[in-house]
Design an enzyme around this catalytic site. Structure first.
Site, PDB file in Angstrom:
ATOM      1  CB  THR A  52     113.483   9.972  19.257  1.00  0.00           C
ATOM      2  OG1 THR A  52     112.164   9.810  19.725  1.00  0.00           O
ATOM      3  CG2 THR A  52     113.513   9.828  17.751  1.00  0.00           C
ATOM      4  NE  ARG A  80     102.832   9.159  23.863  1.00  0.00           N
ATOM      5  CZ  ARG A  80     104.049   9.343  23.334  1.00  0.00           C
ATOM      6  NH1 ARG A  80     104.730   8.346  22.817  1.00  0.00           N
ATOM      7  NH2 ARG A  80     104.576  10.537  23.333  1.00  0.00           N
ATOM      8  CB  VAL A  81     100.257   7.674  17.750  1.00  0.00           C
ATOM      9  CG1 VAL A  81     101.215   7.984  16.618  1.00  0.00           C
ATOM     10  CG2 VAL A  81      99.387   6.476  17.399  1.00  0.00           C
ATOM     11  CG  ASP A  83     107.664  13.080  18.679  1.00  0.00           C
ATOM     12  OD1 ASP A  83     107.651  12.078  19.431  1.00  0.00           O
ATOM     13  OD2 ASP A  83     108.684  13.749  18.475  1.00  0.00           O
ATOM     14  CB  THR A 103     114.742  13.365  20.974  1.00  0.00           C
ATOM     15  OG1 THR A 103     114.637  12.289  21.911  1.00  0.00           O
ATOM     16  CG2 THR A 103     115.621  14.440  21.571  1.00  0.00           C
ATOM     17  N   GLY A 104     112.231  13.574  22.773  1.00  0.00           N
ATOM     18  CA  GLY A 104     111.606  14.041  24.017  1.00  0.00           C
ATOM     19  C   GLY A 104     110.112  13.790  24.027  1.00  0.00           C
ATOM     20  N   GLY A 106     106.751  13.601  23.068  1.00  0.00           N
ATOM     21  CA  GLY A 106     106.114  13.713  21.761  1.00  0.00           C
ATOM     22  C   GLY A 106     104.894  14.609  21.726  1.00  0.00           C
TER      23      GLY A 106
HETATM   24  N1  ASP Z   1     109.455  11.346  21.094  1.00  0.00           N
HETATM   25  C1  ASP Z   1     109.121  10.020  21.590  1.00  0.00           C
HETATM   26  C2  ASP Z   1     107.673   9.949  21.904  1.00  0.00           C
HETATM   27  O1  ASP Z   1     107.132  10.879  22.493  1.00  0.00           O
HETATM   28  C3  ASP Z   1     109.902   9.655  22.769  1.00  0.00           C
HETATM   29  C4  ASP Z   1     111.317   9.596  22.388  1.00  0.00           C
HETATM   30  O2  ASP Z   1     111.962  10.659  22.339  1.00  0.00           O
HETATM   31  O3  ASP Z   1     111.748   8.473  22.087  1.00  0.00           O
HETATM   32  O4  ASP Z   1     107.084   8.948  21.600  1.00  0.00           O
END
Ligand code: ASP
Length: 190
Positions: A52, A80-81, A83, A103-104, A106
């Site tokens: 993200t 899937r949705v 975070d 980020t990471g 979700g």
């Molecule tokens: N946080 C995002 C998700 O889980 C993944 C990402 O960090 O882009 O959808």
């Protein structure tokens, strides 16, 4: 409205003048076809050190803003949705106290309402760095995080910033009047 999804958001975007386009690149298509050979549902953290894109900013008057954008997890389950679009999970801004972005993985962030938690901890007096660390430690204490990544970034009303990640490798960029620098976040496990 606060959140639109599916056909509704497509209709709204077209009405607002956006054009529908195919964003799939040849590189992504090839990598997806390779993934299909095994079709293993197993997200890998830190492929590109981050996923993200989250941005937090403060102006000269102390007004805080934030934004985040993501394509979601690579090879996610249909429907899937993550975070990032969930207020309080992937991003939260309270102009009285501060803002945080995640980020990471979700699912780890959503279950702990991570960005809201970071801002709430700052509201109770924690520094941005300490609040990000505590939000990561809630994941460590309550969830199975093996081989996964979560990184939080936060800013408070005085412009102080902080970050913390679950796993080594979360880099963020800090820009001020004195220039831009890349900073390695502190982390829970190397
Ligand atoms: N946080 C995002 C998700 O889980 C993944 C990402 O960090 O882009 O959808």
């Amino acid at each position: 409205h606060v959140m639109l999804t599916g056909e509704g958001v497509l209709k709204f975007a077209l009405e607002q003048g956006f054009e529908k386009e195919d964003l799939l690149t040849d590189k992504s298509k090839a990598s997806y076809e390779k993934w299909l050979e095994k079709s293993e549902y197993k997200p890998i953290p830190n492929i590109e050190l981050h996923d993200t894109i989250g941005i937090l900013a403060i102006d000269k008057k102390g007004n805080i803003s934030g934004a985040c954008t993501t394509s979601g997890l690579a090879y996610k389950m249909h429907g899937r949705v993550g975070d990032s679009p969930i207020i309080g999970a992937g991003l939260y801004v309270d102009n009285d106290y501060g803002a945080a972005v995640a980020t990471g993985m979700g699912e780890l962030v959503m279950r702990s309402v991570g960005s809201f938690l970071v801002v709430e901890l700052m509201r109770q007096g924690m520094s941005p760095a300490a609040a990000c660390k505590e939000a990561v430690m809630r994941i460590v204490r309550k969830q199975n995080f093996e081989e996964l990544q979560v990184g939080y970034l936060a800013i408070d009303k005085s412009g102080q910033i902080g970050a913390y990640s679950l796993t080594k490798g979360f880099l963020y960029t800090k820009t001020s009047e004195s220039g831009t620098e890349m900073v390695n976040s502190e982390y829970f496990k190397g």
